[in-house]
Design a protein around this motif. Structure first.
Motif, PDB file in Angstrom:
ATOM      1  N   VAL A  41     -14.207  80.350  58.398  1.00 47.50           N
ATOM      2  CA  VAL A  41     -13.444  80.577  57.169  1.00 47.50           C
ATOM      3  C   VAL A  41     -13.411  82.076  56.856  1.00 47.50           C
ATOM      4  CG1 VAL A  41     -13.371  80.166  54.667  1.00 47.50           C
ATOM      5  CG2 VAL A  41     -13.895  78.284  56.227  1.00 47.50           C
ATOM      6  N   TYR A  42     -14.577  82.728  56.914  1.00 46.03           N
ATOM      7  CA  TYR A  42     -14.643  84.172  56.658  1.00 46.03           C
ATOM      8  C   TYR A  42     -13.756  84.952  57.623  1.00 46.03           C
ATOM      9  CZ  TYR A  42     -18.378  84.311  53.162  1.00 46.03           C
ATOM     10  OH  TYR A  42     -19.101  84.204  52.005  1.00 46.03           O
ATOM     11  N   ASN A  43     -13.882  84.636  58.926  1.00 46.31           N
ATOM     12  CA  ASN A  43     -13.106  85.361  59.933  1.00 46.31           C
ATOM     13  C   ASN A  43     -11.613  85.182  59.722  1.00 46.31           C
ATOM     14  OD1 ASN A  43     -15.416  86.285  61.166  1.00 46.31           O
ATOM     15  ND2 ASN A  43     -15.480  84.630  62.678  1.00 46.31           N
ATOM     16  N   THR A  44     -11.215  83.945  59.429  1.00 39.87           N
ATOM     17  CA  THR A  44      -9.793  83.666  59.239  1.00 39.87           C
ATOM     18  C   THR A  44      -9.270  84.368  57.993  1.00 39.87           C
ATOM     19  OG1 THR A  44     -10.157  81.537  60.295  1.00 39.87           O
ATOM     20  CG2 THR A  44      -8.079  81.821  59.110  1.00 39.87           C
ATOM     21  N   LEU A  45     -10.064  84.380  56.930  1.00 43.07           N
ATOM     22  CA  LEU A  45      -9.649  85.078  55.709  1.00 43.07           C
ATOM     23  C   LEU A  45      -9.438  86.568  56.001  1.00 43.07           C
ATOM     24  CD1 LEU A  45     -11.963  83.356  53.085  1.00 43.07           C
ATOM     25  CD2 LEU A  45      -9.480  83.212  53.171  1.00 43.07           C
ATOM     26  N   HIS A  46     -10.359  87.156  56.770  1.00 43.67           N
ATOM     27  CA  HIS A  46     -10.218  88.582  57.085  1.00 43.67           C
ATOM     28  C   HIS A  46      -8.982  88.848  57.936  1.00 43.67           C
ATOM     29  CE1 HIS A  46     -14.730  89.054  56.099  1.00 43.67           C
ATOM     30  NE2 HIS A  46     -13.976  89.243  55.047  1.00 43.67           N
ATOM     31  N   GLU A  47      -8.666  87.912  58.858  1.00 42.96           N
ATOM     32  CA  GLU A  47      -7.439  88.047  59.649  1.00 42.96           C
ATOM     33  C   GLU A  47      -6.206  88.029  58.747  1.00 42.96           C
ATOM     34  OE1 GLU A  47      -9.188  85.626  63.456  1.00 42.96           O
ATOM     35  OE2 GLU A  47      -7.287  84.919  62.606  1.00 42.96           O
TER      36      GLU A  47
END
Ligand SMILES: [Zn+2]
Ligand SMILES: [Zn+2]
Length: 131
Positions: A41-47
């Motif tokens: 979730v964190y990684n996707t939000l940053h993307e």
């Protein structure tokens, strides 16, 4: 577009507050995609932030919030219940002095108004309340 990205974006659009935290998004995507980790979730939000599809907001204590409204706008933040509301805001009304404009490259602008919402005030939580 990966299924993860789509699920997270959907969760953002459906969130009542329109400014959920990563943890709130995580809770919401668990229903449809129980295998998704908080790290994903964190990684996707940053993307999504890098792609300019999402704003990351640092609204003070309580973690970062994510906002699908990427247009210039300001936020009202309730210090009682943490509610975040969008308000119109004209960034051209906030002007830096010429020496700051020269020495500093602006990437984003943010305006936050902190206070108490009507619900909190009616519960006595305002600055003059008994809390
Ligand atoms: Zn409130
Ligand atoms: Zn917003």
């Amino acid at each position: 577009v990966t299924p993860q990205r789509r699920a997270i974006f959907q969760a953002l659009l459906e969130d009542d507050s329109a400014h959920p935290t990563a943890e709130e998004i995580f809770d919401q995507v668990q229903d449809g995609m129980p295998d998704m980790s908080l790290a994903t979730v964190y990684n996707t939000l940053h993307e999504l932030v890098d792609m300019d599809l999402l704003l990351e907001l640092d609204l003070g204590p309580g973690g970062r919030h994510y906002d699908v409204n990427t247009a210039d706008h300001a936020h009202l933040v309730c210090m009682g219940c943490g509610r975040v509301e969008d308000v119109d805001y004209d960034p051209s009304t906030v002007v830096l002095s010429p020496e700051h404009v020269q020495d500093f490259q602006i990437v984003e602008r943010m305006a936050i108004f902190r206070g108490y919402c009507s619900v909190c005030i009616s519960q006595g939580k305002g600055p003059n309340g008994v809390s």
